[in-house]
Enzyme design. Structure first.
Site, mmCIF file in Angstrom:
data_model
loop_
_atom_site.group_PDB
_atom_site.id
_atom_site.type_symbol
_atom_site.label_atom_id
_atom_site.label_comp_id
_atom_site.label_asym_id
_atom_site.label_seq_id
_atom_site.Cartn_x
_atom_site.Cartn_y
_atom_site.Cartn_z
ATOM 1 N N GLU A 42 0.824 -1.207 0.000
ATOM 2 C CA GLU A 42 0.000 0.000 0.000
ATOM 3 C C GLU A 42 0.862 1.263 0.000
ATOM 4 O O GLU A 42 0.520 2.258 -0.649
ATOM 5 C CB GLU A 42 -0.955 -0.004 1.194
ATOM 6 C CG GLU A 42 -2.094 -1.002 1.068
ATOM 7 C CD GLU A 42 -3.017 -0.718 -0.109
ATOM 8 O OE1 GLU A 42 -3.071 0.438 -0.564
ATOM 9 O OE2 GLU A 42 -3.668 -1.660 -0.588
ATOM 10 N N CYS A 192 -13.832 -0.308 -15.166
ATOM 11 C CA CYS A 192 -14.355 1.059 -15.044
ATOM 12 C C CYS A 192 -13.198 2.049 -15.135
ATOM 13 O O CYS A 192 -12.912 2.803 -14.211
ATOM 14 C CB CYS A 192 -15.110 1.198 -13.711
ATOM 15 S SG CYS A 192 -16.124 2.692 -13.602
ATOM 16 N N CYS A 199 -18.297 -1.094 -19.987
ATOM 17 C CA CYS A 199 -19.498 -1.163 -19.149
ATOM 18 C C CYS A 199 -20.227 -2.491 -19.255
ATOM 19 O O CYS A 199 -20.738 -3.011 -18.253
ATOM 20 C CB CYS A 199 -20.443 -0.017 -19.492
ATOM 21 S SG CYS A 199 -19.792 1.618 -19.055
ATOM 22 N N CYS A 202 -19.044 -5.079 -16.974
ATOM 23 C CA CYS A 202 -19.106 -4.742 -15.546
ATOM 24 C C CYS A 202 -20.231 -5.525 -14.875
ATOM 25 O O CYS A 202 -21.377 -5.505 -15.351
ATOM 26 C CB CYS A 202 -19.343 -3.243 -15.380
ATOM 27 S SG CYS A 202 -19.575 -2.740 -13.654
ATOM 28 N N CYS A 208 -25.839 0.964 -12.337
ATOM 29 C CA CYS A 208 -24.970 2.141 -12.454
ATOM 30 C C CYS A 208 -25.714 3.321 -13.091
ATOM 31 O O CYS A 208 -26.074 3.283 -14.273
ATOM 32 C CB CYS A 208 -23.739 1.788 -13.284
ATOM 33 S SG CYS A 208 -22.588 3.174 -13.487
#
Length: 345
Positions: A42, A192, A199, A202, A208
């Site tokens: 991270e 995305c 799309c 997805c 959405c």
């Protein structure tokens, strides 16, 4: 079933089937990864792509396989190993945190994690969810884009951040916290995307609002960018026989603690030879090196010279073999300059 639960379930099912294989990640449904590996990844991923961070992660974990090993590292060794990854304050914070937690482990709460150097709200939430399985609202740039489109949040950034976080909170499940956070990250990174989102691939496109609007790329709405200021400086390449002069930059400030080529101060106009390490016959080398930092663009003129006699050495100066300059761990901007000086020579 509430739509929020449907979204979470569909995302987790998609993640189970399509999760990216990353060196710091446990497979979907497996026990959480080692907190050290999660934390290290991270920190490396702050302002850095997965493709750029992955080889550094592999080298770091091979050289320093535990947080205790990293805590025992020499500052200069770690800074050299970090060279090229950028945002060097992260490396200094990395050592500070490693030394703070060595022997006792990482705190497992967001609040405890945020007390460690270099760990802000997002990073604390990511570690809490991915390493410890705690429910946390994890919103990085990819998740921000997914949520802004999912809910068609029309307020411009950065003002929209509280609304985006609240919307992300509404779909974050109580279980499989780490998998859900990584499912959202993967969705933003692979489907995305900023431009030309896929799309129809997805798993949640039917929920959405951005997709329904016909223009999902309109979200998130971004405020107009301000022009990035330009600063100027000079890099000095001073040779003595087969060596070149390197300096250690001050611990505090940009590129702090790194080996570098000497420079004068950076200002609003070209400083010429001001700040030269020695009084020798300098000659210009083309081209100017340009490097873009987060808040400004830096343009550095290059000049070279030869020291027939010993310069009066200052603390933090060293003569480094020119044929091993690639091993000095120079930050990217100085590595660029070194390659030009090498060609010029």
């Amino acid at each position: 079933m509430p739509v929020e639960n449907q979204i979470a379930n569909k995302l987790l099912a998609h993640y189970d089937a399509q999760a990216r294989s990353l060196p710091w990640r446990s497979p979907p449904g497996a026990p959480p990864a080692d907190p050290y590996r999660v934390w290290l990844s991270e920190i490396m991923l702050q302002q850095t792509t997965v493709a750029a961070a992955a080889p550094y992660f592999e080298r770091f974990t091979k050289r320093w396989p535990t947080v205790e090993a990293l805590a025992a590292a020499e500052d200069a060794d770690l800074m050299a190993a970090w060279a090229g990854l950028g945002y060097y304050a992260r490396a200094r914070n990395l050592l500070a945190t490693a030394r703070a937690v060595a022997g006792k482990g990482f705190p497992d709460t967001e609040a405890g994690l945020r007390e460690l150097p270099g760990i802000g709200g997002y990073t604390a939430a990511a570690i809490a969810a991915i390493a410890f399985g705690h429910r946390a609202v994890v919103v990085d740039a990819n998740v921000e884009r997914v949520v802004a489109r999912l809910f068609a949040i029309a307020d411009p950034l950065p003002g929209a951040k509280p609304a985006i976080r609240a919307a992300a909170d509404s779909i974050t499940p109580d279980g499989r916290a780490g998998d859900f956070a990584q499912a959202m990250m993967d969705l933003g990174a692979t489907i995305c995307t900023v431009r030309a989102p896929a799309c129809l691939a997805c798993p949640i496109h039917e929920h959405c609002a951005g997709y329904v609007s016909g223009d999902p790329t309109a979200f998130p709405v971004k405020a107009a960018k301000k022009a990035r200021p330009v600063r100027h400086g000079t890099i000095f390449w001073l040779e003595r026989g087969k060596d070149v002069l390197l300096v250690r930059r001050p611990d505090k400030g940009l590129l702090g603690g790194m080996r570098a080529l000497p420079t004068g101060s950076w200002g609003d106009s070209p400083p010429g030879l001001a700040g030269a390490p020695c009084d020798v016959g300098w000659h210009a080398v083309e081209p100017v090196v340009t490097h873009v930092f987060t808040h400004f663009e830096l343009r550095l003129a290059l000049v070279a010279g030869t020291s027939e006699k010993h310069c009066k050495m200052q603390p933090g100066w060293e003569w480094w073999p020119k044929d091993r300059i690639g091993q000095a761990g120079l930050p990217t901007v100085f590595a660029k300059a070194a390659s030009i000086f090498g060609r010029d020579g």
